[in-house]
Scaffold this motif. Sequence first.
Motif, PDB file in Angstrom:
ATOM      1  N   MET A   1     -21.420 -23.521  11.336  1.00 42.37           N
ATOM      2  CA  MET A   1     -20.677 -24.225  12.383  1.00 42.37           C
ATOM      3  C   MET A   1     -19.650 -25.195  11.801  1.00 42.37           C
ATOM      4  O   MET A   1     -18.683 -25.545  12.490  1.00 42.37           O
ATOM      5  CB  MET A   1     -21.629 -24.938  13.340  1.00 42.37           C
ATOM      6  CG  MET A   1     -22.527 -23.974  14.120  1.00 42.37           C
ATOM      7  SD  MET A   1     -21.679 -22.570  14.877  1.00 42.37           S
ATOM      8  CE  MET A   1     -20.726 -23.410  16.129  1.00 42.37           C
ATOM      9  N   LYS A   2     -19.814 -25.602  10.556  1.00 39.04           N
ATOM     10  CA  LYS A   2     -18.835 -26.485   9.910  1.00 39.04           C
ATOM     11  C   LYS A   2     -17.580 -25.717   9.517  1.00 39.04           C
ATOM     12  O   LYS A   2     -16.510 -26.304   9.386  1.00 39.04           O
ATOM     13  CB  LYS A   2     -19.428 -27.119   8.643  1.00 39.04           C
ATOM     14  CG  LYS A   2     -20.406 -28.219   8.923  1.00 39.04           C
ATOM     15  CD  LYS A   2     -20.922 -28.760   7.601  1.00 39.04           C
ATOM     16  CE  LYS A   2     -22.064 -29.728   7.794  1.00 39.04           C
ATOM     17  NZ  LYS A   2     -22.627 -30.154   6.504  1.00 39.04           N
ATOM     18  N   GLU A   3     -17.728 -24.415   9.311  1.00 37.53           N
ATOM     19  CA  GLU A   3     -16.589 -23.600   8.896  1.00 37.53           C
ATOM     20  C   GLU A   3     -15.532 -23.588   9.988  1.00 37.53           C
ATOM     21  O   GLU A   3     -15.844 -23.540  11.176  1.00 37.53           O
ATOM     22  CB  GLU A   3     -17.025 -22.161   8.604  1.00 37.53           C
ATOM     23  CG  GLU A   3     -17.938 -22.041   7.410  1.00 37.53           C
ATOM     24  CD  GLU A   3     -18.453 -20.614   7.222  1.00 37.53           C
ATOM     25  OE1 GLU A   3     -17.968 -19.694   7.910  1.00 37.53           O
ATOM     26  OE2 GLU A   3     -19.340 -20.447   6.390  1.00 37.53           O
ATOM     27  N   VAL A   4     -14.289 -23.619   9.568  1.00 35.93           N
ATOM     28  CA  VAL A   4     -13.174 -23.593  10.510  1.00 35.93           C
ATOM     29  C   VAL A   4     -13.119 -22.219  11.162  1.00 35.93           C
ATOM     30  O   VAL A   4     -13.331 -21.200  10.522  1.00 35.93           O
ATOM     31  CB  VAL A   4     -11.845 -23.889   9.770  1.00 35.93           C
ATOM     32  CG1 VAL A   4     -10.657 -23.772  10.702  1.00 35.93           C
ATOM     33  CG2 VAL A   4     -11.911 -25.256   9.132  1.00 35.93           C
ATOM     34  N   ASP A   5     -12.826 -22.202  12.435  1.00 35.57           N
ATOM     35  CA  ASP A   5     -12.674 -20.955  13.167  1.00 35.57           C
ATOM     36  C   ASP A   5     -11.245 -20.463  12.955  1.00 35.57           C
ATOM     37  O   ASP A   5     -10.315 -21.004  13.547  1.00 35.57           O
ATOM     38  CB  ASP A   5     -12.957 -21.187  14.652  1.00 35.57           C
ATOM     39  CG  ASP A   5     -12.952 -19.898  15.449  1.00 35.57           C
ATOM     40  OD1 ASP A   5     -13.311 -18.853  14.893  1.00 35.57           O
ATOM     41  OD2 ASP A   5     -12.593 -19.948  16.638  1.00 35.57           O
TER      42      ASP A   5
END
Length: 149
Positions: free
Chosen positions: A64-68
Amino acid sequence: MPWTLNDYPSSLKNLDKPERKKAIDIANAMLDEGYEEGRAIPIATEQAKEWYENASKEDINELMKEVDPTERSEEGKRYKNRPELLDRAEMVLAHEDGWAVQANGAEKPDEVFDQKSDAINRAKEIAENKGTEAVIYRKDGEEETRHSY
């Protein structure tokens, strides 16, 4: 155009957000590999559900920390589009770094494992998702077993 958390197939709408994000990541990677949308979506959904069931809270938080991304980078595309490999068996072969898993006719392995058992499990998983075979070879190159899906 790749899918994002703001623009994704409607079949993913009932997934929890981390599960949906994982499915989108997997489906985008499959499209990069040459899968058709109609095959990529159900495979990605199933793999994301399995990942989510087995993921730790830390794994989920990292995802969830990863950029979309709004579009995939060239580095994100690991493979040339070779859709003809989708109908070919996955093979487990001896490799200089352990045991390789690769589609029959592929230029290079998808993954290399230290343990043959790990390579076999991965080859079976891929073959089952593709509806093909997993063919296991001995170190000497002779065929050991086949698993059809």
